[in-house]
Design a protein around this motif. Structure first.
Motif, PDB file in Angstrom:
ATOM      1  N   ARG A  70      -7.966  -5.200   0.689  1.00 39.58           N
ATOM      2  CA  ARG A  70      -8.996  -6.162   0.257  1.00 39.58           C
ATOM      3  C   ARG A  70     -10.052  -5.525  -0.651  1.00 39.58           C
ATOM      4  O   ARG A  70     -11.029  -6.142  -1.003  1.00 39.58           O
ATOM      5  CB  ARG A  70      -9.727  -6.763   1.460  1.00 39.58           C
ATOM      6  CG  ARG A  70      -8.872  -7.412   2.520  1.00 39.58           C
ATOM      7  CD  ARG A  70      -8.041  -8.536   1.974  1.00 39.58           C
ATOM      8  NE  ARG A  70      -7.731  -9.515   3.000  1.00 39.58           N
ATOM      9  CZ  ARG A  70      -6.673  -9.473   3.805  1.00 39.58           C
ATOM     10  NH1 ARG A  70      -5.818  -8.472   3.718  1.00 39.58           N
ATOM     11  NH2 ARG A  70      -6.444 -10.417   4.683  1.00 39.58           N
ATOM     12  N   GLN A  71      -9.901  -4.261  -0.946  1.00 38.82           N
ATOM     13  CA  GLN A  71     -10.789  -3.563  -1.888  1.00 38.82           C
ATOM     14  C   GLN A  71     -12.245  -3.615  -1.438  1.00 38.82           C
ATOM     15  O   GLN A  71     -13.135  -3.978  -2.204  1.00 38.82           O
ATOM     16  CB  GLN A  71     -10.630  -4.158  -3.290  1.00 38.82           C
ATOM     17  CG  GLN A  71      -9.189  -4.123  -3.782  1.00 38.82           C
ATOM     18  CD  GLN A  71      -8.944  -4.996  -4.989  1.00 38.82           C
ATOM     19  OE1 GLN A  71      -9.842  -5.262  -5.760  1.00 38.82           O
ATOM     20  NE2 GLN A  71      -7.709  -5.460  -5.154  1.00 38.82           N
ATOM     21  N   CYS A  72     -12.460  -3.280  -0.192  1.00 41.68           N
ATOM     22  CA  CYS A  72     -13.828  -3.293   0.350  1.00 41.68           C
ATOM     23  C   CYS A  72     -14.749  -2.423  -0.509  1.00 41.68           C
ATOM     24  O   CYS A  72     -14.373  -1.311  -0.889  1.00 41.68           O
ATOM     25  CB  CYS A  72     -13.854  -2.728   1.758  1.00 41.68           C
ATOM     26  SG  CYS A  72     -12.782  -3.558   2.922  1.00 41.68           S
ATOM     27  N   GLU A  73     -15.953  -2.955  -0.757  1.00 41.40           N
ATOM     28  CA  GLU A  73     -16.893  -2.174  -1.551  1.00 41.40           C
ATOM     29  C   GLU A  73     -17.280  -0.890  -0.821  1.00 41.40           C
ATOM     30  O   GLU A  73     -17.269   0.195  -1.358  1.00 41.40           O
ATOM     31  CB  GLU A  73     -18.147  -3.008  -1.822  1.00 41.40           C
ATOM     32  CG  GLU A  73     -18.478  -3.065  -3.296  1.00 41.40           C
ATOM     33  CD  GLU A  73     -19.513  -4.099  -3.592  1.00 41.40           C
ATOM     34  OE1 GLU A  73     -20.691  -3.794  -3.395  1.00 41.40           O
ATOM     35  OE2 GLU A  73     -19.124  -5.212  -3.990  1.00 41.40           O
ATOM     36  N   GLU A  74     -17.660  -1.059   0.458  1.00 35.00           N
ATOM     37  CA  GLU A  74     -17.938   0.131   1.268  1.00 35.00           C
ATOM     38  C   GLU A  74     -16.799   0.250   2.261  1.00 35.00           C
ATOM     39  O   GLU A  74     -16.871  -0.294   3.361  1.00 35.00           O
ATOM     40  CB  GLU A  74     -19.288  -0.008   1.962  1.00 35.00           C
ATOM     41  CG  GLU A  74     -20.418   0.031   0.966  1.00 35.00           C
ATOM     42  CD  GLU A  74     -21.778  -0.016   1.619  1.00 35.00           C
ATOM     43  OE1 GLU A  74     -21.884   0.281   2.817  1.00 35.00           O
ATOM     44  OE2 GLU A  74     -22.715  -0.387   0.906  1.00 35.00           O
ATOM     45  N   ALA A  75     -15.766   0.909   1.857  1.00 40.30           N
ATOM     46  CA  ALA A  75     -14.507   0.873   2.605  1.00 40.30           C
ATOM     47  C   ALA A  75     -14.603   1.647   3.924  1.00 40.30           C
ATOM     48  O   ALA A  75     -14.769   2.868   3.911  1.00 40.30           O
ATOM     49  CB  ALA A  75     -13.403   1.443   1.741  1.00 40.30           C
ATOM     50  N   ALA A 132     -10.032   1.516  11.591  1.00 40.54           N
ATOM     51  CA  ALA A 132     -11.292   1.117  10.947  1.00 40.54           C
ATOM     52  C   ALA A 132     -11.128  -0.090  10.033  1.00 40.54           C
ATOM     53  O   ALA A 132     -12.076  -0.847   9.818  1.00 40.54           O
ATOM     54  CB  ALA A 132     -11.846   2.296  10.143  1.00 40.54           C
ATOM     55  N   CYS A 133      -9.947  -0.288   9.490  1.00 40.83           N
ATOM     56  CA  CYS A 133      -9.760  -1.390   8.535  1.00 40.83           C
ATOM     57  C   CYS A 133      -9.876  -2.731   9.269  1.00 40.83           C
ATOM     58  O   CYS A 133      -9.097  -3.011  10.172  1.00 40.83           O
ATOM     59  CB  CYS A 133      -8.400  -1.273   7.857  1.00 40.83           C
ATOM     60  SG  CYS A 133      -8.033  -2.720   6.832  1.00 40.83           S
ATOM     61  N   PRO A 134     -10.825  -3.558   8.882  1.00 34.85           N
ATOM     62  CA  PRO A 134     -11.015  -4.835   9.594  1.00 34.85           C
ATOM     63  C   PRO A 134      -9.931  -5.865   9.277  1.00 34.85           C
ATOM     64  O   PRO A 134      -9.889  -6.922   9.897  1.00 34.85           O
ATOM     65  CB  PRO A 134     -12.381  -5.323   9.102  1.00 34.85           C
ATOM     66  CG  PRO A 134     -12.639  -4.607   7.836  1.00 34.85           C
ATOM     67  CD  PRO A 134     -11.834  -3.352   7.826  1.00 34.85           C
ATOM     68  N   PHE A 135      -9.078  -5.576   8.334  1.00 32.79           N
ATOM     69  CA  PHE A 135      -8.074  -6.558   7.913  1.00 32.79           C
ATOM     70  C   PHE A 135      -6.654  -6.198   8.338  1.00 32.79           C
ATOM     71  O   PHE A 135      -5.714  -6.909   7.988  1.00 32.79           O
ATOM     72  CB  PHE A 135      -8.129  -6.728   6.389  1.00 32.79           C
ATOM     73  CG  PHE A 135      -9.474  -7.138   5.905  1.00 32.79           C
ATOM     74  CD1 PHE A 135      -9.919  -8.436   6.079  1.00 32.79           C
ATOM     75  CD2 PHE A 135     -10.319  -6.220   5.313  1.00 32.79           C
ATOM     76  CE1 PHE A 135     -11.183  -8.823   5.657  1.00 32.79           C
ATOM     77  CE2 PHE A 135     -11.583  -6.594   4.882  1.00 32.79           C
ATOM     78  CZ  PHE A 135     -12.019  -7.903   5.055  1.00 32.79           C
ATOM     79  N   GLY A 136      -6.489  -5.108   9.036  1.00 26.54           N
ATOM     80  CA  GLY A 136      -5.146  -4.722   9.461  1.00 26.54           C
ATOM     81  C   GLY A 136      -4.249  -4.335   8.304  1.00 26.54           C
ATOM     82  O   GLY A 136      -3.022  -4.432   8.397  1.00 26.54           O
ATOM     83  N   THR A 137      -4.878  -3.886   7.230  1.00 25.07           N
ATOM     84  CA  THR A 137      -4.091  -3.539   6.032  1.00 25.07           C
ATOM     85  C   THR A 137      -3.190  -2.334   6.264  1.00 25.07           C
ATOM     86  O   THR A 137      -2.048  -2.308   5.805  1.00 25.07           O
ATOM     87  CB  THR A 137      -5.066  -3.214   4.870  1.00 25.07           C
ATOM     88  OG1 THR A 137      -5.799  -4.391   4.566  1.00 25.07           O
ATOM     89  CG2 THR A 137      -4.342  -2.717   3.651  1.00 25.07           C
ATOM     90  N   ILE A 138      -3.737  -1.340   6.975  1.00 25.70           N
ATOM     91  CA  ILE A 138      -3.017  -0.066   7.092  1.00 25.70           C
ATOM     92  C   ILE A 138      -2.199  -0.070   8.380  1.00 25.70           C
ATOM     93  O   ILE A 138      -2.750  -0.042   9.475  1.00 25.70           O
ATOM     94  CB  ILE A 138      -4.011   1.120   7.079  1.00 25.70           C
ATOM     95  CG1 ILE A 138      -4.833   1.098   5.787  1.00 25.70           C
ATOM     96  CG2 ILE A 138      -3.262   2.441   7.220  1.00 25.70           C
ATOM     97  CD1 ILE A 138      -5.919   2.155   5.717  1.00 25.70           C
ATOM     98  N   VAL A 139      -0.892  -0.121   8.217  1.00 28.33           N
ATOM     99  CA  VAL A 139      -0.003  -0.025   9.377  1.00 28.33           C
ATOM    100  C   VAL A 139       0.420   1.438   9.516  1.00 28.33           C
ATOM    101  O   VAL A 139       0.282   2.213   8.565  1.00 28.33           O
ATOM    102  CB  VAL A 139       1.234  -0.957   9.227  1.00 28.33           C
ATOM    103  CG1 VAL A 139       0.809  -2.412   9.192  1.00 28.33           C
ATOM    104  CG2 VAL A 139       2.042  -0.602   7.986  1.00 28.33           C
ATOM    105  N   PRO A 140       0.899   1.850  10.703  1.00 25.16           N
ATOM    106  CA  PRO A 140       1.180   3.281  10.906  1.00 25.16           C
ATOM    107  C   PRO A 140       2.115   3.871   9.858  1.00 25.16           C
ATOM    108  O   PRO A 140       1.955   5.028   9.457  1.00 25.16           O
ATOM    109  CB  PRO A 140       1.836   3.317  12.292  1.00 25.16           C
ATOM    110  CG  PRO A 140       1.420   2.063  12.967  1.00 25.16           C
ATOM    111  CD  PRO A 140       1.152   1.050  11.912  1.00 25.16           C
ATOM    112  N   GLU A 141       3.065   3.093   9.400  1.00 26.59           N
ATOM    113  CA  GLU A 141       4.036   3.641   8.438  1.00 26.59           C
ATOM    114  C   GLU A 141       3.393   4.024   7.111  1.00 26.59           C
ATOM    115  O   GLU A 141       3.974   4.774   6.330  1.00 26.59           O
ATOM    116  CB  GLU A 141       5.146   2.611   8.160  1.00 26.59           C
ATOM    117  CG  GLU A 141       5.990   2.254   9.345  1.00 26.59           C
ATOM    118  CD  GLU A 141       5.435   1.116  10.202  1.00 26.59           C
ATOM    119  OE1 GLU A 141       6.208   0.594  10.982  1.00 26.59           O
ATOM    120  OE2 GLU A 141       4.246   0.763  10.080  1.00 26.59           O
ATOM    121  N   VAL A 142       2.193   3.489   6.861  1.00 22.99           N
ATOM    122  CA  VAL A 142       1.523   3.762   5.579  1.00 22.99           C
ATOM    123  C   VAL A 142       0.852   5.145   5.587  1.00 22.99           C
ATOM    124  O   VAL A 142       0.639   5.727   4.525  1.00 22.99           O
ATOM    125  CB  VAL A 142       0.501   2.633   5.291  1.00 22.99           C
ATOM    126  CG1 VAL A 142      -0.461   2.999   4.181  1.00 22.99           C
ATOM    127  CG2 VAL A 142       1.246   1.352   4.932  1.00 22.99           C
TER     128      VAL A 142
END
Ligand code: SF4
Ligand code: SF4
Length: 164
Positions: free
Chosen positions: A46-51, A86-96
């Motif tokens: 989601r390209q968080c400004e303060e990621a 930490a990612c509030p959107f569940g973007t990063i899954v373990p395989e990443v």
């Protein structure tokens, strides 16, 4: 022109499948992880400004970059998965964020012999295929480069194909 097509939607619905990569030396470290990381950071992040993913990383292994949104420095990453939590959107899954990072050369040797990449040749569920692909925002198909395309519901429809 034929490209390797990674279907993130199908991947997310059949994660149990075993994907076969041509890289023979570390069978658990297949190049498909690298493709997932690449596509996820570009299209799903989601390209968080303060990621929060970046600030949570204890090894300074993540950085925001303009071309691909996020870059992971594989040699620093210890696969602690703090960024995933930490990612509030569940973007990063373990395989990443694997500990053993891989590279995908898109089976250039096989392509030169007019064969499909090994993962596509051995994938029976359509997650990876080797086919003629046209970019289509309506169909959620994006061309990443001369060899790779992604099917996914992108968080933000890219205005033009990102050639990386
Ligand atoms: S998994 Fe890697 S990138 Fe993510 S927080 Fe841990 S060290 Fe950083
Ligand atoms: S916290 Fe999640 S959505 Fe935000 S920049 Fe990081 S990976 Fe992308």
């Amino acid at each position: 022109m034929k490209r390797l097509l990674l279907d993130l939607e199908k991947y997310n619905s059949c994660k149990d499948d075993k994907y076969s990569c041509s890289y023979p030396y570390h069978p658990f470290n297949s190049g498909i992880g690298a493709l997932l990381e690449y596509a996820t950071f570009i299209y799903i992040c989601r390209q968080c400004e303060e990621a929060p993913c970046v600030s949570s990383c204890p090894k300074e292994a993540l950085e925001k970059v303009p071309a691909a949104n996020l870059k992971r420095y594989n040699n620093r990453c210890i696969s602690c998965k703090s960024c995933m939590l930490a990612c509030p959107f569940g973007t990063i899954v373990p395989e990443v964020v694997p500990y053993l990072s891989s590279r995908c050369d898109l089976c250039i040797g096989r392509l030169n012999d007019n064969e499909a990449p090994a993962c596509a040749a051995n994938c029976s569920n359509g997650v990876l295929s080797y086919c003629e692909v046209e970019e289509s925002k309506e169909k959620n198909i994006y061309i990443l480069n001369d060899h790779l395309a992604v099917h996914c519901v992108a968080w933000q429809k890219p205005p033009v194909a990102k050639k990386i």
